[in-house]
Each structure stands twice: as C-alpha cells, then as structure tokens.
Design a protein around this motif. Structure first.
Motif, PDB file in Angstrom:
ATOM      1  N   ARG A  19      -6.009  45.052 -26.634  1.00  0.00           N
ATOM      2  CA  ARG A  19      -4.546  45.003 -26.666  1.00  0.00           C
ATOM      3  C   ARG A  19      -4.005  46.428 -26.724  1.00  0.00           C
ATOM      4  O   ARG A  19      -4.500  47.254 -27.481  1.00  0.00           O
ATOM      5  CB  ARG A  19      -4.063  44.210 -27.851  1.00  0.00           C
ATOM      6  CG  ARG A  19      -4.454  42.733 -27.745  1.00  0.00           C
ATOM      7  CD  ARG A  19      -3.605  41.857 -28.592  1.00  0.00           C
ATOM      8  NE  ARG A  19      -2.314  41.523 -28.036  1.00  0.00           N
ATOM      9  CZ  ARG A  19      -2.120  40.622 -27.070  1.00  0.00           C
ATOM     10  NH1 ARG A  19      -3.121  40.018 -26.513  1.00  0.00           N
ATOM     11  NH2 ARG A  19      -0.899  40.353 -26.659  1.00  0.00           N
ATOM     12  N   ARG A  42     -11.901  36.845 -25.616  1.00  0.00           N
ATOM     13  CA  ARG A  42     -11.795  36.987 -24.158  1.00  0.00           C
ATOM     14  C   ARG A  42     -12.332  38.326 -23.660  1.00  0.00           C
ATOM     15  O   ARG A  42     -12.384  38.564 -22.456  1.00  0.00           O
ATOM     16  CB  ARG A  42     -10.340  36.863 -23.734  1.00  0.00           C
ATOM     17  CG  ARG A  42      -9.765  35.498 -23.928  1.00  0.00           C
ATOM     18  CD  ARG A  42      -8.311  35.478 -23.545  1.00  0.00           C
ATOM     19  NE  ARG A  42      -7.753  34.152 -23.683  1.00  0.00           N
ATOM     20  CZ  ARG A  42      -6.461  33.900 -23.743  1.00  0.00           C
ATOM     21  NH1 ARG A  42      -5.579  34.889 -23.672  1.00  0.00           N
ATOM     22  NH2 ARG A  42      -6.040  32.668 -23.877  1.00  0.00           N
ATOM     23  N   VAL A  55      -7.835  26.999 -26.601  1.00  0.00           N
ATOM     24  CA  VAL A  55      -7.426  28.363 -26.950  1.00  0.00           C
ATOM     25  C   VAL A  55      -6.251  28.819 -26.086  1.00  0.00           C
ATOM     26  O   VAL A  55      -5.269  29.368 -26.596  1.00  0.00           O
ATOM     27  CB  VAL A  55      -8.616  29.342 -26.834  1.00  0.00           C
ATOM     28  CG1 VAL A  55      -8.150  30.774 -27.027  1.00  0.00           C
ATOM     29  CG2 VAL A  55      -9.696  28.994 -27.846  1.00  0.00           C
ATOM     30  N   ASP A  56      -6.311  28.564 -24.779  1.00  0.00           N
ATOM     31  CA  ASP A  56      -5.226  28.992 -23.893  1.00  0.00           C
ATOM     32  C   ASP A  56      -3.923  28.257 -24.200  1.00  0.00           C
ATOM     33  O   ASP A  56      -2.848  28.864 -24.217  1.00  0.00           O
ATOM     34  CB  ASP A  56      -5.618  28.787 -22.432  1.00  0.00           C
ATOM     35  CG  ASP A  56      -6.729  29.727 -21.993  1.00  0.00           C
ATOM     36  OD1 ASP A  56      -6.883  30.799 -22.614  1.00  0.00           O
ATOM     37  OD2 ASP A  56      -7.452  29.389 -21.034  1.00  0.00           O
ATOM     38  N   PHE A  70      -4.110  36.146 -35.047  1.00  0.00           N
ATOM     39  CA  PHE A  70      -4.627  35.131 -34.121  1.00  0.00           C
ATOM     40  C   PHE A  70      -4.765  35.723 -32.717  1.00  0.00           C
ATOM     41  O   PHE A  70      -5.783  35.539 -32.056  1.00  0.00           O
ATOM     42  CB  PHE A  70      -3.698  33.907 -34.099  1.00  0.00           C
ATOM     43  CG  PHE A  70      -4.068  32.907 -33.034  1.00  0.00           C
ATOM     44  CD1 PHE A  70      -5.145  32.058 -33.215  1.00  0.00           C
ATOM     45  CD2 PHE A  70      -3.353  32.826 -31.848  1.00  0.00           C
ATOM     46  CE1 PHE A  70      -5.502  31.136 -32.239  1.00  0.00           C
ATOM     47  CE2 PHE A  70      -3.688  31.914 -30.876  1.00  0.00           C
ATOM     48  CZ  PHE A  70      -4.767  31.067 -31.063  1.00  0.00           C
ATOM     49  N   ARG A  71      -3.740  36.442 -32.265  1.00  0.00           N
ATOM     50  CA  ARG A  71      -3.806  37.060 -30.925  1.00  0.00           C
ATOM     51  C   ARG A  71      -4.968  38.030 -30.836  1.00  0.00           C
ATOM     52  O   ARG A  71      -5.636  38.125 -29.817  1.00  0.00           O
ATOM     53  CB  ARG A  71      -2.490  37.771 -30.601  1.00  0.00           C
ATOM     54  CG  ARG A  71      -1.452  36.870 -29.993  1.00  0.00           C
ATOM     55  CD  ARG A  71      -0.339  37.618 -29.277  1.00  0.00           C
ATOM     56  NE  ARG A  71       0.056  38.871 -29.872  1.00  0.00           N
ATOM     57  CZ  ARG A  71       0.929  39.011 -30.855  1.00  0.00           C
ATOM     58  NH1 ARG A  71       1.523  37.962 -31.355  1.00  0.00           N
ATOM     59  NH2 ARG A  71       1.228  40.199 -31.326  1.00  0.00           N
ATOM     60  N   ILE A 118       1.896  29.700 -29.136  1.00  0.00           N
ATOM     61  CA  ILE A 118       2.138  30.779 -30.101  1.00  0.00           C
ATOM     62  C   ILE A 118       3.027  31.852 -29.468  1.00  0.00           C
ATOM     63  O   ILE A 118       3.953  32.361 -30.108  1.00  0.00           O
ATOM     64  CB  ILE A 118       0.802  31.379 -30.594  1.00  0.00           C
ATOM     65  CG1 ILE A 118       0.014  30.353 -31.421  1.00  0.00           C
ATOM     66  CG2 ILE A 118       1.010  32.668 -31.359  1.00  0.00           C
ATOM     67  CD1 ILE A 118       0.724  29.808 -32.637  1.00  0.00           C
ATOM     68  N   ASP A 119       2.760  32.184 -28.214  1.00  0.00           N
ATOM     69  CA  ASP A 119       3.596  33.174 -27.522  1.00  0.00           C
ATOM     70  C   ASP A 119       5.046  32.688 -27.421  1.00  0.00           C
ATOM     71  O   ASP A 119       5.980  33.472 -27.602  1.00  0.00           O
ATOM     72  CB  ASP A 119       3.041  33.469 -26.127  1.00  0.00           C
ATOM     73  CG  ASP A 119       1.746  34.254 -26.171  1.00  0.00           C
ATOM     74  OD1 ASP A 119       1.405  34.824 -27.230  1.00  0.00           O
ATOM     75  OD2 ASP A 119       1.051  34.300 -25.129  1.00  0.00           O
ATOM     76  N   PHE A 135      -7.783  29.800 -34.900  1.00  0.00           N
ATOM     77  CA  PHE A 135      -8.635  30.145 -33.758  1.00  0.00           C
ATOM     78  C   PHE A 135      -9.832  29.217 -33.669  1.00  0.00           C
ATOM     79  O   PHE A 135     -10.171  28.720 -32.589  1.00  0.00           O
ATOM     80  CB  PHE A 135      -9.101  31.604 -33.857  1.00  0.00           C
ATOM     81  CG  PHE A 135     -10.053  31.977 -32.772  1.00  0.00           C
ATOM     82  CD1 PHE A 135      -9.606  32.196 -31.485  1.00  0.00           C
ATOM     83  CD2 PHE A 135     -11.411  32.072 -33.027  1.00  0.00           C
ATOM     84  CE1 PHE A 135     -10.496  32.511 -30.465  1.00  0.00           C
ATOM     85  CE2 PHE A 135     -12.303  32.384 -32.023  1.00  0.00           C
ATOM     86  CZ  PHE A 135     -11.844  32.612 -30.738  1.00  0.00           C
ATOM     87  N   SER A 144      -2.545  29.523 -27.493  1.00  0.00           N
ATOM     88  CA  SER A 144      -2.019  30.882 -27.293  1.00  0.00           C
ATOM     89  C   SER A 144      -0.658  30.842 -26.615  1.00  0.00           C
ATOM     90  O   SER A 144       0.253  31.585 -26.991  1.00  0.00           O
ATOM     91  CB  SER A 144      -2.981  31.711 -26.445  1.00  0.00           C
ATOM     92  OG  SER A 144      -4.149  31.978 -27.155  1.00  0.00           O
ATOM     93  N   VAL A 188      -8.141  36.029 -30.371  1.00  0.00           N
ATOM     94  CA  VAL A 188      -8.208  35.511 -29.000  1.00  0.00           C
ATOM     95  C   VAL A 188      -8.592  36.635 -28.039  1.00  0.00           C
ATOM     96  O   VAL A 188      -9.438  36.442 -27.155  1.00  0.00           O
ATOM     97  CB  VAL A 188      -6.868  34.863 -28.585  1.00  0.00           C
ATOM     98  CG1 VAL A 188      -6.846  34.541 -27.096  1.00  0.00           C
ATOM     99  CG2 VAL A 188      -6.618  33.598 -29.398  1.00  0.00           C
TER     100      VAL A 188
END
Length: 176
Positions: free
Chosen positions: A105, A101, A19-20, A93-94, A26-27, A10, A23, A97
C-alpha cells in the motif's frame, strides 16, 4: 484491539472465500465515513449509547446495501462498544488483505484530484519501482499547492511544490 478485530474479520472472510466481497463492502463503508461528517461523529462520539449507534448504523448499512459478513461484523463492533475504533480496525483489515494478495500500500497525497489516466500512470510507476502490485490510498490536500507526496513502506518521496518553495525560502534566508 484493532488488530484482533481485523484479524478475526480477515480470517472469517478467507474461510468463507469472500475476501474480495468483504473488502468491497469495507471500502464502501469507509467512503461513507469520509463523505459524512454526521456518520463520523456517530462513530467517534461517546455521547451515543450502543443501542442508538446500532440503530443508526443498521439504517446506514441497509441504505448502502452493505450486508453479509461485513455488515454483521460492523454491527458486532458496534454492539461491543468498539465503533470508535472502526477506522483503525478497517485500516488493519486492508493491510491484512494487501499482505494476503502480495500487494504493497502506498499513501499518496496530491494537491488536486487525479484523473484516471494519471492515477493509472502513477500505479504503473510504483509497480515498476517495487516489482509488486501497489494499492494506492489517495488523499487530496490543496495545501501542497502542486505535485505530490508518496509514502511507500518506510520510504517517502516529497515532490510537492510547497516543500520546494520552503526549500527556496530557507536558502534565501541563509544568503541574506
């Protein structure tokens, strides 16, 4: 350990202003893990040495076009013999993030896949209830029969048909 690796990724992504992009990579990697039992076995199995894992992972990353910071990070995790923990690392990590932001979640489990319309309606409802942006981690579990369960922070709402049927069955046992 997972938290340390996630924090390092991160902070590198934040420092690079990526970061985007990280991410998104990673997704994509997590989607590959979910879709391939073989890849999941490679990640979890202690049978393979780090060289074998690294060769296989590099091929997967190239084919999926996952490069840059995320690709280098995943290769480093593999070289350090920590690939078995990659799912925990990516989950942490998610979470970092999301905090960055200002998101929350929600783990949502449904009996069958949601249409884009239903997913948007669910997101809008969760956003209005919390007053924040809610990112949805969606899981499909046919055992719910119908309905859904939502876990948001420490709160959980179970509106599944399975739970309702179990409650009716329990109530009928008490009567009889």
């Amino acid at each position: 350990m997972a938290g340390r690796y996630a924090t390092a990724l991160f902070e590198l992504a934040l420092e690079a202003g990526m970061v985007d992009a990280v991410s998104a990579d990673i997704d994509r990697f997590e989607a590959l893990l979910s879709a391939s039992a073989d890849l999941l076995y490679l990640v979890r199995s202690p049978v393979y040495g780090s060289d074998e894992q690294l060769r296989a992972l590099t091929a997967v990353l190239e084919k999926a076009e996952i490069g840059g910071l995320a690709g280098n990070f995943l290769r480093t995790v593999t070289a350090n013999r920590r690939l078995f923990a990659v799912q925990d690392i990516l989950r942490a990590f998610r979470a970092r993030v999301a905090r960055h932001r200002g998101e929350i979640r929600a783990q949502v489990t449904v009996a069958e896949p949601l249409s884009e319309t239903h997913r948007a309606a669910l997101a809008a409802t969760l956003n209005s209830v919390t007053g924040k942006d809610v990112a949805i981690d969606l899981t499909v579990d046919p055992a719910l029969i119908g309905g859904l369960t939502v876990k948001l922070g420490s709160r959980m709402v179970d509106a599944s048909l399975r739970t309702k049927l179990n409650a009716i069955r329990h109530a009928m046992k008490e009567v009889g």
